[in-house]
Design a protein around this motif. Structure first.
Motif, PDB file in Angstrom:
ATOM      1  N   GLU A 127      52.230 -46.179  13.611  1.00 46.33           N
ATOM      2  CA  GLU A 127      51.797 -44.791  13.750  1.00 46.33           C
ATOM      3  C   GLU A 127      50.351 -44.713  14.226  1.00 46.33           C
ATOM      4  O   GLU A 127      49.484 -45.420  13.726  1.00 46.33           O
ATOM      5  N   GLU A 128      50.121 -43.825  15.185  1.00 44.95           N
ATOM      6  CA  GLU A 128      48.755 -43.638  15.676  1.00 44.95           C
ATOM      7  C   GLU A 128      47.875 -43.106  14.548  1.00 44.95           C
ATOM      8  O   GLU A 128      48.291 -42.274  13.743  1.00 44.95           O
ATOM      9  N   GLY A 129      46.648 -43.611  14.472  1.00 45.94           N
ATOM     10  CA  GLY A 129      45.718 -43.216  13.427  1.00 45.94           C
ATOM     11  C   GLY A 129      45.777 -44.100  12.199  1.00 45.94           C
ATOM     12  O   GLY A 129      44.967 -43.930  11.278  1.00 45.94           O
ATOM     13  N   ALA A 130      46.703 -45.062  12.180  1.00 43.54           N
ATOM     14  CA  ALA A 130      46.816 -45.960  11.031  1.00 43.54           C
ATOM     15  C   ALA A 130      45.615 -46.887  10.960  1.00 43.54           C
ATOM     16  O   ALA A 130      44.939 -47.143  11.965  1.00 43.54           O
ATOM     17  N   LYS A 131      45.360 -47.389   9.758  1.00 37.55           N
ATOM     18  CA  LYS A 131      44.321 -48.398   9.576  1.00 37.55           C
ATOM     19  C   LYS A 131      44.999 -49.755   9.569  1.00 37.55           C
ATOM     20  O   LYS A 131      45.890 -50.006   8.752  1.00 37.55           O
ATOM     21  N   VAL A 132      44.584 -50.614  10.486  1.00 41.18           N
ATOM     22  CA  VAL A 132      45.261 -51.896  10.645  1.00 41.18           C
ATOM     23  C   VAL A 132      44.270 -53.051  10.475  1.00 41.18           C
ATOM     24  O   VAL A 132      43.075 -52.906  10.739  1.00 41.18           O
ATOM     25  N   GLY A 156      41.561 -49.513  20.552  1.00 42.95           N
ATOM     26  CA  GLY A 156      40.474 -49.227  19.624  1.00 42.95           C
ATOM     27  C   GLY A 156      40.257 -47.757  19.344  1.00 42.95           C
ATOM     28  O   GLY A 156      39.730 -47.391  18.286  1.00 42.95           O
ATOM     29  N   THR A 157      40.650 -46.885  20.269  1.00 39.95           N
ATOM     30  CA  THR A 157      40.473 -45.448  20.059  1.00 39.95           C
ATOM     31  C   THR A 157      41.645 -44.828  19.309  1.00 39.95           C
ATOM     32  O   THR A 157      41.553 -43.677  18.865  1.00 39.95           O
ATOM     33  N   ARG A 158      42.723 -45.563  19.148  1.00 40.44           N
ATOM     34  CA  ARG A 158      43.938 -45.017  18.521  1.00 40.44           C
ATOM     35  C   ARG A 158      44.079 -45.406  17.062  1.00 40.44           C
ATOM     36  O   ARG A 158      44.823 -44.773  16.307  1.00 40.44           O
ATOM     37  N   PHE A 159      43.387 -46.469  16.650  1.00 37.73           N
ATOM     38  CA  PHE A 159      43.510 -46.967  15.281  1.00 37.73           C
ATOM     39  C   PHE A 159      42.136 -47.333  14.733  1.00 37.73           C
ATOM     40  O   PHE A 159      41.197 -47.576  15.484  1.00 37.73           O
ATOM     41  N   ASP A 187      46.962 -50.114   6.261  1.00 39.96           N
ATOM     42  CA  ASP A 187      48.353 -49.651   6.388  1.00 39.96           C
ATOM     43  C   ASP A 187      49.246 -50.722   7.008  1.00 39.96           C
ATOM     44  O   ASP A 187      50.401 -50.871   6.603  1.00 39.96           O
ATOM     45  N   TYR A 188      48.693 -51.443   7.992  1.00 42.10           N
ATOM     46  CA  TYR A 188      49.464 -52.468   8.694  1.00 42.10           C
ATOM     47  C   TYR A 188      48.624 -53.740   8.844  1.00 42.10           C
ATOM     48  O   TYR A 188      47.430 -53.666   9.127  1.00 42.10           O
TER      49      TYR A 188
END
Length: 461
Positions: free
Chosen positions: A360-365, A376-379, A414-415
């Motif tokens: 999912e976009e915005g997740a912390k990975v 880098g701009t999506r997560f 999150d991932y």
């Protein structure tokens, strides 16, 4: 289909790219990749390569966060160096010698790969070379403007990366040796003035204290024993490690030292200044650089290449055959190394895109630093080196797989993305000892993907 990525991706490229991106977007440098080290880099980073990151921020603003948005900066300075190197030396010595020196540089595997990747060494080398050219012009014409330009370029080299201080120290020392005492002061003042811009974002006592704390707790240096009295001597005496680090460097060093030995008389007669200046650079790099990595040798490789090429073209008979034999060995070893640097197995950038499509976009990975490119701009991305360095360099403790998952949950990951080609080796080994089949549970995380090149683990809510 895999696309070739020359030199693969250096582990530092994404760290610097992330610094540059945040500077372009927020006007300050920080590193979310390093969250977990406990020194606040994820909020504000004041210890970084100032001019290099600033230039990278322009690339991020203009071209985005893909790999070659940043690499274009290094390739630009490689091209500028080639232009000025040939333009200057073709007037000083035979153009065939200059072309041979350029060939030597770009065959050498470290130099050729670093002429592309997003690291500051080529930019520092360019400014350092310009400083040397300006010093020579001053010696020829005795114009104060030339020595001021030399100081300007030396200051820019140090502003790009603090290892560039060697060009300030070498230029000042060289001018003293030449008994240009007043000009050495002009050079030093000009270089020092430029270097003051290092503190552009450190404008109060609180920020200065943060910078000192980050400087003292540099994660690349924590855990190394330092004796302030003996350390300079130890560094100087161990400098041979930089020249004889691996096969690629050994053949270059042999070629260089034999070239100096066999061509000494002619070199000392016509290239004395460059021999003296290079010697000073080698000594100061030995004294101020933290490690013996060969990448810092790039800063003075152009001078080594000129000396090698000059000797090959100006020695005769048996001496020339010896040098040509060593040159052939140098070419074979480094061309093979260059071939191996191409990534034929997979394209990590394409893999980033594939992985990103599955979360999912915005997740912390938590992922290897290279996941920053294009994503880098999506997560929000943390790096496993934050975890590994926290344990091994700060706590000086061995960690377990359970520690890794506790860390991940503590920082709300999150991932977890496991790059099977580039993840932390110890963590990969630990993961290899447990079941990672799709659907398996690992200490609060579930394996949701197990592909040839990567694993994806998701936090169990």
């Amino acid at each position: 289909m895999a696309v070739l990525v020359f030199g693969d991706i250096n582990e530092d490229e994404a760290l610097f790219a992330e610094n540059s991106y945040h500077l372009s977007e927020e006007g300050k440098v920080k590193s979310e990749l390093f969250e977990g080290l406990g020194i606040g880099l994820e909020k504000l980073q004041l210890q970084y390569h100032k001019l290099f990151i600033a230039a990278g921020s322009v690339c991020a603003k203009l071209f985005g966060t893909n790999l070659y948005s940043f690499r274009v900066l290094t390739m630009l300075f490689s091209a500028l160096f080639l232009f000025f190197f040939f333009k200057y030396y073709s007037k000083e010595i035979d153009s065939n010698i200059v072309l041979s020196a350029i060939a030597i540089l770009f065959i050498q595997s470290t130099f050729s790969s670093f002429s592309v990747i997003f690291r500051p060494e080529i930019m520092v080398m360019f400014f350092g070379f310009c400083s040397w050219v300006s010093i020579n012009r001053f010696l020829d014409h005795k114009k104060s403007s030339s020595v001021l330009m030399a100081g300007l370029f030396a200051g820019l080299a140090a502003l790009t990366h603090l290892n560039g201080l060697i060009f300030i120290l070498a230029g000042f020392t060289f001018l003293l040796i030449k008994k240009e005492f007043r000009s050495s002061l002009y050079f030093g003042f000009c270089a020092a003035f430029v270097l003051l811009f290092y503190f552009w974002d450190i404008n109060n006592a609180e920020l200065f204290d943060i910078w000192i704390e980050q400087f003292k707790n540099d994660p690349t240096q924590v855990g190394k024993n330092t004796n302030l009295i003996l350390e300079p001597f130890i560094r100087l005496m161990s400098e041979h490690k930089r020249f004889f680090h691996s096969g690629e460097e050994i053949v270059l060093s042999l070629l260089f030292f034999v070239s100096v030995g066999l061509g000494w008389k002619k070199l000392f007669k016509s290239q004395k200044n460059i021999l003296v200046y290079l010697t000073i650079l080698i000594i100061f790099l030995a004294l101020i650089s933290h490690g013996k990595t060969v990448k810092y040798q790039i800063l003075y490789m152009p001078f080594m290449a000129i000396i090698i090429s000059y000797s090959i073209h100006n020695t005769e008979k048996v001496k020339k055959y010896i040098l040509l034999f060593l040159l052939s060995l140098f070419c074979i070893v480094n061309l093979y190394s260059n071939y191996r640097s191409f990534n034929f197995e997979y394209n990590p950038i394409e893999m980033n895109s594939e992985i990103a499509s599955k979360i999912e976009e915005g997740a912390k990975v938590l992922a290897k630093e290279r996941f920053f490119f294009n994503e880098g701009t999506r997560f929000t991305i943390n790096s496993p080196i934050g975890f590994a360095w926290y344990y091994e360099r700060y706590l000086k403790e061995k960690y377990t797989l359970d520690d890794f998952f506790v860390f991940s949950k503590e920082y709300n990951i999150d991932y977890i993305i496991i790059d099977k080609h580039a993840f932390e080796k110890k963590l990969l080994k630990l993961l290899g000892e447990v079941n990672t089949d799709k659907g398996a549970s690992l200490n609060g995380y579930k394996v949701v993907e197990n592909e040839k090149n990567y694993l994806i683990l998701k936090l169990i809510q």
